[in-house]
Design an enzyme around this catalytic site. Structure first.
Site, PDB file in Angstrom:
ATOM      1  N   GLU A 193     -37.158 -13.906  -0.907  1.00 34.27           N
ATOM      2  CA  GLU A 193     -38.448 -14.557  -0.694  1.00 34.27           C
ATOM      3  C   GLU A 193     -38.586 -15.830  -1.522  1.00 34.27           C
ATOM      4  OE1 GLU A 193     -38.162 -11.324  -1.347  1.00 34.27           O
ATOM      5  OE2 GLU A 193     -39.098 -10.194   0.298  1.00 34.27           O
TER       6      GLU A 193
ATOM      7  N   PHE B  93     -48.030   2.318  -2.943  1.00 35.18           N
ATOM      8  CA  PHE B  93     -46.650   1.837  -2.909  1.00 35.18           C
ATOM      9  C   PHE B  93     -46.633   0.351  -2.527  1.00 35.18           C
ATOM     10  CE2 PHE B  93     -42.692   1.175  -0.390  1.00 35.18           C
ATOM     11  CZ  PHE B  93     -41.816   1.209  -1.469  1.00 35.18           C
ATOM     12  N   GLN B  94     -45.934  -0.442  -3.299  1.00 33.53           N
ATOM     13  CA  GLN B  94     -45.793  -1.892  -3.091  1.00 33.53           C
ATOM     14  C   GLN B  94     -47.140  -2.605  -3.059  1.00 33.53           C
ATOM     15  OE1 GLN B  94     -42.967  -2.463   0.198  1.00 33.53           O
ATOM     16  NE2 GLN B  94     -41.341  -2.495  -1.338  1.00 33.53           N
TER      17      GLN B  94
ATOM     18  N   LYS C  63     -52.455  -4.385   5.974  1.00 33.57           N
ATOM     19  CA  LYS C  63     -51.703  -3.946   7.150  1.00 33.57           C
ATOM     20  C   LYS C  63     -52.614  -3.394   8.249  1.00 33.57           C
ATOM     21  CE  LYS C  63     -47.773  -1.233   8.646  1.00 33.57           C
ATOM     22  NZ  LYS C  63     -46.505  -0.627   8.280  1.00 33.57           N
TER      23      LYS C  63
END
Ligand code: TPP
Ligand code: MG
Length: 642
Positions: free
Chosen positions: A116, A178-179, A228
Site C-alpha cells: 500500500e 479485527f483490522q 464495509k
C-alpha cells in the site's frame, strides 16, 4: 478505543487540527465572511478533464438509473463522474467490495502495486506528473496505516490525492475489531481533510467534495473512510446532491488586485538586484513564469519542489538554491535587493538561518495559502492568490502599451554570470571509479533532458536535482518536504501510468530502492518503461556524509552491505531484478557507463542498471543546517579527515 460512530463523524467533518487548523486560522476574516453558495461548484468544475457524462449502463451493471445498487458501486460510479481513469488499489477484507465494483467499471483501470505504501506513492507520482488527482484504495487496519507516509508526503508537497479506505462495519467501530484502526484520527493532521462516511447516501457528495478539496486552493491529500456495511448497502444514488463546503469555498483566495500587482512591478522598477525564488506552487504556471522573466529579465532560482518550473538551461536560470543549491543561486539571494517569492514556503532547507536569509532584500510573497504568508519570514508585500493569475496580471500590465516598462539589470546579470563562471557545479574524478554526478550527466545527455525523473531520498536525490537539466514543470518527482525513502520506484511507476509512452527514470539510492523494491513486480507485469538507475554506494550515503562532517566519520549503522565480506556487492540487485524477470546489468567502470545507460534506454519496458559508486563522495556545495551563505562548504569529501 473510545471512538463512537457519532463522535467520529462529527470530528471527521467538523474539526480541523494541526496543519489544517493553522491554515484555516490564518484565513482573513473578510474573506471568511464573504459567503458564497457551494451549490454552484461541481466535481467536474475542478477536474482538468471535461465533465464526464454518466456512463451508459453496461452488462456488468445491469441496473437502471432508479434501481438500487451496492454502496461500493455508487463509490466507483462517483469516481468515474470525477473523471478518474486509473486507481491504485490493494485489496483486503474491508475493501474487497470496492474491488468487486471496480471490476464492473467500464472506464477505471486498477494498477496492482505490491504494497500500500507503493500504491500511495504511485498515486503521488501520477498526480505530480500530470496535475490530475491521484487515487489510491486500501483495506482497513494495516492497509490503511500503510498509506500514512504517502499522505504526510502529499500534504507537505501539496499533491492532490484522494485515498479511500475500507473500515470495519459501523456496528463494530470502536470495539477493537479485527483490522480496525481509527484512520480518520490517525491521518487528521496529515491530510487536508478527511471523512468517515456513515450514510450510504452521502457517498456521491463526499467523493465530489474530496476531489474538490484535493485539487482546489493549495492542493493536498483527502482521505475517505467507508465502513464495509455501507459498501454493501443497497441504495439508489442521488447524483445531483450539491457539495456542502460553504466556509471553505468562501475562503478560497480571490483573483489578485491589480493595484497590488502594480505595486510589485513598481518594486521591480526600483530594484537593481532582483531575484525570483520559485517553488512547487508554480507547477501550473510555467508558461506565465517564462513570459514574466522574458518581460523583466529577472534571474530565477527554484526550490527542490520548483525544479522544471523554469527551464534550468535558460541563461537566466540560477538552478536550485538552499542547503545543496548552487553557489550562484545562494549568492544571488544573499545579495538581492528584491526577492520575488512565488509559490514557496521559506522551508528551512532553503533558508538555513532565517534571519540571515535574503537579509538585504525587500520580499514579495505570493502564495495561494494564507497560512504561508509571514509564517517563516515577514514579507514587505504579500498577495494571497493563485500565482498563475498574479503572473498573468503582471504580464498584462507589463505588456500594456501605455505603461510599457523596460528594466535594465545588465550589471546584475554580469555579476551573476561571473559567479557562475567562478563557482560552477563540479566534482573530482578518480580513474575508473564512477562518480554518481557523472552517471546523471550522461543520463541527461542521452535523454536530452526530456525524461521524467523520480528519486529516492539521499545524496543521489540531491545529485539528480543538481545534474539533470529539468526543462518543464511536472518532470521532477521527489519527496521534498517529507523526504521519504522508498518514494522513487512507485512514484516513477505512477508517472508511467499517467504518461503512457514517456520514459521515466527512477534515479535511486541503494537504501531507498530497497524500501519499495517489491514494485519491480508491478512495472514488469504492466510492462512500464520505468528505468531504475541505482547509484549504489552500499551506504546510507547522506547520513554517512553527515557522519564524516560532524561525527568524525564514526559509522553508526549506515553500512548496508555485508559486513562479513565488504568486497562483494550486497544485496545483489541484478539477481533480484532477474527474479522479477526484469533485465538488469551492473556497471563498475566509468568507461562502461555511457554504453550501459544507452542500452538501458533502448531496451523497451522496465530495466535496472546497478551503478557502483564510491561512498566517499559528498554532495556539494553544502550549507550546514541552520547556517548562512557565508557558512557554505565548497570542497572535501569522505576521503578527508575532519
Ligand atoms: C523512510 C526514511 N527513513 C530514514 C530516512 C533518513 N535518511 C535520509 S537520507 C538517508 C540515506 C539514504 O540512503 P540511499 O537511499 O542509499 O541514498 P544515498 O544517500 O546513499 O544516495 C536516510 C537513511 C529517510 N529520509 N526516510
Ligand atoms: Mg546509498
Amino acid at each position: 478505543m473510545a471512538t463512537t460512530p457519532t463522535t467520529a463523524a462529527t470530528a471527521a467533518t467538523a474539526a480541523l487540527t494541526g496543519a489544517k487548523a493553522r491554515r484555516a486560522a490564518a484565513l482573513p476574516r473578510h474573506v471568511a465572511a464573504a459567503g458564497r453558495r457551494a451549490d454552484s461548484v461541481r466535481c467536474s468544475a475542478v477536474s482538468p478533464s471535461a465533465p464526464t457524462p454518466a456512463p451508459p449502463a453496461t452488462p456488468l451493471r445491469p441496473w437502471a438509473p432508479s434501481e438500487p445498487r451496492k454502496g461500493a458501486d455508487i463509490l466507483v460510479e462517483s469516481l468515474e463522474r470525477c473523471g478518474v481513469s486509473d486507481v491504485f488499489a490493494y485489496p483486503g477484507g474491508a475493501s474487497m467490495e470496492i474491488h468487486q465494483a471496480l471490476t464492473r467499471s467500464p472506464t477505471i483501470t486498477n494498477h496492482l502495486f505490491r504494497h500500500e505504501q507503493g500504491e500511495a506513492f504511485a498515486a503521488s507520482g501520477y498526480a505530480r506528473s500530470s496535475g490530475r488527482v491521484g487515487v489510491c484504495v486500501a483495506t482497513s487496519g494495516p492497509g490503511a496505516t500503510n498509506l500514512v507516509s504517502a499522505l504526510a508526503d502529499a500534504l507537505l508537497d501539496s499533491v492532490p490525492m484522494v485515498a479511500i479506505t475500507g473500515q470495519v462495519p459501523r456496528r463494530m467501530i470502536g470495539t477493537d475489531a479485527f483490522q480496525e484502526t481509527p484512520i480518520v484520527e490517525v491521518t487528521r493532521s496529515i491530510t487536508k481533510h478527511n471523512y468517515l462516511v456513515l450514510d450510504v447516501d452521502h457517498i456521491p457528495r463526499v467523493v465530489q467534495e474530496a476531489f474538490f478539496l484535493a485539487s482546489s486552493g493549495r492542493p493536498g491529500p483527502v482521505l475517505v473512510d467507508i465502513p464495509k456495511d455501507i459498501q454493501q448497502q443497497m441504495a439508489v444514488p442521488i447524483w445531483d446532491t450539491p457539495m456542502s463546503l460553504p466556509g471553505y469555498i468562501a475562503r478560497l483566495p480571490k483573483p489578485p488586485a491589480t493595484e497590488l500587482l502594480e505595486q510589485v512591478l513598481r518594486l521591480v522598477g526600483e530594484s537593481r538586484r532582483p531575484v525570483l525564488y520559485v517553488g512547487g506552487g508554480c507547477a501550473a504556471s510555467g508558461e506565465e513564469l517564462r513570459r514574466f522573466v522574458e518581460l523583466t529579465g529577472i534571474p530565477v532560482t527554484t526550490t527542490l519542489m520548483g525544479l522544471g518550473n523554469f527551464p534550468s538551461d535558460d541563461p537566466l536560470s540560477l538552478r536550485m538554491l538552499g542547503m545543496h543549491g548552487t553557489v550562484y543561486a545562494n549568492y544571488a539571494v544573499d545579495k538581492a535587493d528584491l526577492l520575488l517569492a512565488f509559490g514557496v514556503r521559506f522551508d528551512d532547507r532553503v533558508t538555513g538561518k532565517i534571519e540571515a536569509f535574503a537579509s538585504r532584500s525587500k520580499i514579495v510573497h505570493i502564495d495561494i495559502d494564507p497560512a504561508e504568508i509571514g509564517k517563516n519570514k515577514q514579507p514587505h508585500v504579500s498577495i494571497c492568490a493563485d500565482v498563475k493569475l498574479a503572473l498573468q496580471g503582471m504580464n498584462a500590465v507589463l505588456q500594456g502599451s501605455t505603461s510599457k516598462k523596460t528594466f535594465d539589470f545588465g550589471s546584475w546579470h554580469n555579476e551573476l554570470d561571473q559567479q557562475k563562471k567562478e563557482f560552477p557545479l563540479g566534482y573530482k574524478t578518480y580513474d575508473e571509479e564512477i562518480q554518481p554526478q557523472y552517471a546523471i550527466q550522461v543520463l541527461d545527455e542521452l535523454t536530452k533532458g526530456e525524461a521524467i525523473i523520480a528519486t529516492g531520498v539521499g545524496q543521489h536525490q540531491m545529485w539528480a536535482a543538481q545534474y539533470y537539466t529539468y526543462k518543464r514543470p511536472r518532470q521532477w518527482l521527489s519527496s521534498a518536504g517529507l523526504g521519504a525513502m522508498g518514494f522513487g520506484l512507485p512514484a516513477a511507476a505512477g508517472a508511467a501510468v499517467a504518461n503512457p509512452g514517456v520514459t521515466v527514470v527512477d534515479i535511486d539510492g541503494d537504501g531507498s530502492f530497497l524500501m519499495n523494491i517489491q514494485e519491480l513486480a508491478m512495472i514488469r507485469i504492466e510492462n512500464l518503461p520505468v528505468k531504475v538507475l541505482v547509484l549504489n554506494n552500499q551506504h546510507l550515503g547522506m547520513v554517512v556524509q553527515w557522519e564524516d562532517r560532524f561525527y568524525k566519520a564514526n559509522r553508526a549503522h549506515t553500512y548496508l552491505g555485508n559486513p562479513e565480506n565488504e568486497n562483494e556487492i550486497y544485496p545483489d540487485f541484478v539477481t533480484i531484478a532477474k527474479g522479477f524477470n526484469i533485465p538488469a546489468v551492473r556497471v563498475t567502470k566509468k568507461s562502461d557507463v555511457r554504453a550501459a545507460i544507452k542500452k538501458m534506454l533502448e531496451t523497451p519496458g522496465p530495466y535496472l542498471l546497478d551503478v557502483i559508486v564510491p561512498h566517499q563522495e559528498h554532495v556539494l556545495p553544502m550549507i550546514p543546517s541552520g547556517g548562512a551563505f557565508k557558512d557554505m562548504i565548497l570542497d572535501g569529501d569522505g576521503r578527508t579527515v575532519y
